[in-house]
Structure formats: C-alpha cells, structure tokens
Design a protein around this motif. Structure first.
Motif, mmCIF file in Angstrom:
data_model
loop_
_atom_site.group_PDB
_atom_site.id
_atom_site.type_symbol
_atom_site.label_atom_id
_atom_site.label_comp_id
_atom_site.label_asym_id
_atom_site.label_seq_id
_atom_site.Cartn_x
_atom_site.Cartn_y
_atom_site.Cartn_z
ATOM 1 N N VAL A 30 0.848 -1.191 0.000
ATOM 2 C CA VAL A 30 0.000 0.000 0.000
ATOM 3 C C VAL A 30 0.884 1.242 0.000
ATOM 4 N N ARG A 31 1.891 1.262 0.848
ATOM 5 C CA ARG A 31 2.773 2.436 0.963
ATOM 6 C C ARG A 31 3.633 2.628 -0.295
ATOM 7 N N ARG A 32 3.943 1.562 -0.985
ATOM 8 C CA ARG A 32 4.714 1.678 -2.222
ATOM 9 C C ARG A 32 3.882 2.424 -3.284
ATOM 10 N N HIS A 33 2.603 2.101 -3.340
ATOM 11 C CA HIS A 33 1.722 2.760 -4.314
ATOM 12 C C HIS A 33 1.261 4.138 -3.831
ATOM 13 N N PHE A 34 1.053 4.262 -2.529
ATOM 14 C CA PHE A 34 0.536 5.495 -1.928
ATOM 15 C C PHE A 34 1.412 5.835 -0.724
ATOM 16 N N PRO A 35 2.474 6.612 -0.927
ATOM 17 C CA PRO A 35 3.457 6.849 0.130
ATOM 18 C C PRO A 35 2.938 7.641 1.332
ATOM 19 N N SER A 36 1.746 8.223 1.210
ATOM 20 C CA SER A 36 1.171 8.956 2.338
ATOM 21 C C SER A 36 -0.344 8.788 2.313
ATOM 22 N N ARG A 37 -0.967 9.090 3.432
ATOM 23 C CA ARG A 37 -2.433 9.047 3.499
ATOM 24 C C ARG A 37 -3.009 10.009 2.465
ATOM 25 N N TYR A 38 -2.368 11.171 2.313
ATOM 26 C CA TYR A 38 -2.867 12.136 1.344
ATOM 27 C C TYR A 38 -2.806 11.581 -0.080
ATOM 28 N N ALA A 39 -1.735 10.885 -0.428
ATOM 29 C CA ALA A 39 -1.629 10.317 -1.780
ATOM 30 C C ALA A 39 -2.794 9.369 -2.046
ATOM 31 N N LEU A 40 -3.176 8.615 -1.026
ATOM 32 C CA LEU A 40 -4.313 7.707 -1.161
ATOM 33 C C LEU A 40 -5.617 8.505 -1.283
ATOM 34 N N LEU A 41 -5.809 9.509 -0.435
ATOM 35 C CA LEU A 41 -7.021 10.336 -0.514
ATOM 36 C C LEU A 41 -7.118 11.058 -1.851
ATOM 37 N N GLU A 42 -5.979 11.502 -2.343
ATOM 38 C CA GLU A 42 -5.953 12.169 -3.632
ATOM 39 C C GLU A 42 -6.439 11.232 -4.734
ATOM 40 N N ALA A 43 -5.961 10.010 -4.736
ATOM 41 C CA ALA A 43 -6.378 9.040 -5.754
ATOM 42 C C ALA A 43 -7.864 8.705 -5.605
ATOM 43 N N VAL A 44 -8.317 8.542 -4.365
ATOM 44 C CA VAL A 44 -9.721 8.231 -4.105
ATOM 45 C C VAL A 44 -10.618 9.398 -4.533
ATOM 46 N N SER A 45 -10.144 10.613 -4.356
ATOM 47 C CA SER A 45 -10.944 11.815 -4.621
ATOM 48 C C SER A 45 -10.850 12.313 -6.053
ATOM 49 N N ARG A 46 -9.998 11.709 -6.857
ATOM 50 C CA ARG A 46 -9.741 12.214 -8.204
ATOM 51 C C ARG A 46 -11.023 12.350 -9.032
ATOM 52 N N ALA A 47 -11.937 11.384 -8.941
ATOM 53 C CA ALA A 47 -13.167 11.462 -9.737
ATOM 54 C C ALA A 47 -14.010 12.675 -9.328
ATOM 55 N N GLY A 48 -14.091 12.955 -8.029
ATOM 56 C CA GLY A 48 -14.831 14.121 -7.561
ATOM 57 C C GLY A 48 -14.191 15.410 -8.019
ATOM 58 N N VAL A 49 -12.875 15.475 -7.962
ATOM 59 C CA VAL A 49 -12.146 16.658 -8.427
ATOM 60 C C VAL A 49 -12.369 16.844 -9.920
ATOM 61 N N ASP A 50 -12.251 15.767 -10.676
ATOM 62 C CA ASP A 50 -12.454 15.847 -12.129
ATOM 63 C C ASP A 50 -13.873 16.309 -12.467
#
Length: 188
Positions: free
Chosen positions: A47-67
């Motif tokens: 998980v940390r290799r793909h998402f080095p921080s909690r924010y990186a994970l939240l950013e990926a999860v939130s990308r559709a809403g941002v888009d």
C-alpha cells in the motif's frame, strides 16, 4: 501509478484503490491503511509503495470528484450562464460534492508538511478550474477585485467543515453559503 508497471503491480494498485474508495466512503478520511491492505489482500508495504502517504491515497480516491468539479466549471463557462450565477452555482456544487463524497474535504483542505497549499494537487485543480469563472465575474463587476479563488474555496471548505455532523447538513451548509454570499448587513 506508472504506466510501465508490471501487470501484478497494476492489479495491486487497482485492488488497493477499489478497497480504499469503499473504506473512505464508509469511514471517511481516517480509514485505516492497515485495513485497506488487509481487505485488498496485500501487505501494508505494498500500500505504501503505491501510496506513500495518506494524502496520496485520498488524492487518488478523490480524483473522480475533483475531475467532476473541473468538468462542471468548464460546462458553466460554455453554457452562457451569467457570470455571477455560474460562479455561485459552481461553488454550491463544491459544497455538495464535499458533503456527499467522503474524503474529498480532507483531500481539498490538506496542507502538505512544507506548508504550501499549492503542493495539494486536488486543491490546485479545483482552484484552477474556478479561475476563469471568477475572472469573468470580476470583469462584470459581480465579485470584488482582490477576491481569489483560494479565498472562495477556503470559505466553502470552512462551511462544509463547520456543518460536519449537523442534522440537515446540506440545508445548513447552503444557508451558510447564502449568508456568506449576501453578507450579514441588511440591504439598504
């Protein structure tokens, strides 16, 4: 995610992201990274290799809403809607998205350790999408010069944060937004 990743690494990324979306939807931005790893069937190091921080994970999860917010700003620009109405409609949409999409508020309001909000790609994308709407409203005299998209987003995010946990949260958030837009002084 790098496009040159091995097939198993891509599958892990997609599985982690799918689990993270479900966990954030259920638990909010404090969803457990360990639980995400366990449900995805990978180790926490993966998980940390793909998402080095909690924010990186939240950013990926939130990308559709941002888009979706970016796309809506573009739609309003092309719709021929009066400038003030377009800007206010878009800001209300930001309120609604932050209320209905768990984790989006945290992704937009995250301040990196360096203290530069500009390092927050979700915030930057949304801020940049609002810039033409604001510029058009300012050009028409509908919004005071000196108001920035950052100012507007911080007001909206503050309203969403202030209404967290309120019964009738959406109604309360919209009422506070309308008060913010109108100001607290009575009309003369």
């Amino acid at each position: 995610m790098t496009t040159g990743q091995r097939a198993d690494a891509r599958r892990n990324y997609e599985r982690i992201l799918a689990v993270a979306k479900a966990e954030v939807a259920g638990q909010g931005s404090d969803a457990s990274l360990e639980r995400i790893a366990r449900v995805a069937g990978v180790g926490s190091a993966t998980v940390r290799r793909h998402f080095p921080s909690r924010y990186a994970l939240l950013e990926a999860v939130s990308r559709a809403g941002v888009d979706a917010l970016v796309e809506y700003a573009d739609t309003l620009l092309d719709a021929g809607v009066p400038a003030r109405d377009a800007l206010l409609d878009w800001l209300r949409e930001v309120v609604d998205h932050c209320i209905t999409t768990r984790g989006l508020l945290a992704a937009l309001s995250y301040v990196p350790q360096q203290g530069l909000v500009s390092d927050n790609s979700c915030f930057t994308s949304v801020r940049d999408a609002a810039a033409p709407l604001l510029a058009r409203a300012q050009a028409e005299g509908a919004v005071a010069d000196g108001t920035t998209t950052g100012d507007l987003l911080e007001l909206v995010l503050g309203i969403v944060l202030a209404t967290d946990g309120h019964p009738g949260r959406t109604v309360t958030a919209h009422r506070l937004f309308d008060i913010t837009v109108a100001g607290i002084s009575p009309s003369r």
